[in-house]
Design a protein around this motif. Sequence first.
Motif, PDB file in Angstrom:
ATOM      1  N   HIS A   1     -26.177  62.351  69.577  1.00 18.88           N
ATOM      2  CA  HIS A   1     -25.122  61.652  68.852  1.00 18.88           C
ATOM      3  C   HIS A   1     -25.654  60.339  68.256  1.00 18.88           C
ATOM      4  O   HIS A   1     -25.358  60.017  67.097  1.00 18.88           O
ATOM      5  N   GLU A   2     -26.436  59.607  69.027  1.00 19.17           N
ATOM      6  CA  GLU A   2     -27.012  58.354  68.538  1.00 19.17           C
ATOM      7  C   GLU A   2     -27.974  58.605  67.373  1.00 19.17           C
ATOM      8  O   GLU A   2     -27.992  57.846  66.406  1.00 19.17           O
ATOM      9  N   ARG A   3     -28.746  59.674  67.463  1.00 15.13           N
ATOM     10  CA  ARG A   3     -29.673  60.000  66.382  1.00 15.13           C
ATOM     11  C   ARG A   3     -28.905  60.327  65.101  1.00 15.13           C
ATOM     12  O   ARG A   3     -29.275  59.897  64.015  1.00 15.13           O
ATOM     13  N   VAL A   4     -27.805  61.042  65.221  1.00 14.53           N
ATOM     14  CA  VAL A   4     -26.981  61.370  64.058  1.00 14.53           C
ATOM     15  C   VAL A   4     -26.385  60.092  63.472  1.00 14.53           C
ATOM     16  O   VAL A   4     -26.375  59.917  62.248  1.00 14.53           O
ATOM     17  N   LYS A   5     -25.899  59.193  64.323  1.00 14.96           N
ATOM     18  CA  LYS A   5     -25.349  57.928  63.841  1.00 14.96           C
ATOM     19  C   LYS A   5     -26.401  57.119  63.092  1.00 14.96           C
ATOM     20  O   LYS A   5     -26.114  56.564  62.032  1.00 14.96           O
ATOM     21  N   LYS A   6     -27.615  57.071  63.621  1.00 13.55           N
ATOM     22  CA  LYS A   6     -28.676  56.299  62.971  1.00 13.55           C
ATOM     23  C   LYS A   6     -29.059  56.923  61.631  1.00 13.55           C
ATOM     24  O   LYS A   6     -29.284  56.214  60.660  1.00 13.55           O
ATOM     25  N   SER A   7     -29.142  58.228  61.584  1.00 13.51           N
ATOM     26  CA  SER A   7     -29.520  58.885  60.323  1.00 13.51           C
ATOM     27  C   SER A   7     -28.412  58.748  59.275  1.00 13.51           C
ATOM     28  O   SER A   7     -28.685  58.703  58.083  1.00 13.51           O
TER      29      SER A   7
END
Length: 100
Positions: free
Chosen positions: A91-97
């Motif tokens: 989820h954090e990776r998706v938010k950052k991207s």
Amino acid sequence: MPAEELYIEKELLFKIAEGDEAAFKELFRMYLPRLAPVISNITQTDAPVKDIMQDIFLQIWISRDKLVEIEQPRNWIFRIAYFQCYKWLRHERVKKSANV
């Protein structure tokens, strides 16, 4: 894991399966100091510890009808913890991207 501890954990799961909220709280108190450092280590931050702990124990409560079948409570709980941590990381990776 000592046999006595395994017995206690299985007994707590059995009580939780019957809807015993006191047993649920006891299991939470038992696992909080064990899981918090693992969550922090996997996520590399203390920020999500409370949220992930909540997700872990929500999953346990939701699955309480299956708890009597669990042979190794510690392994099962840590498996849920790892899953919830990696879910948080994704989820954090998706938010950052999305913010790029």
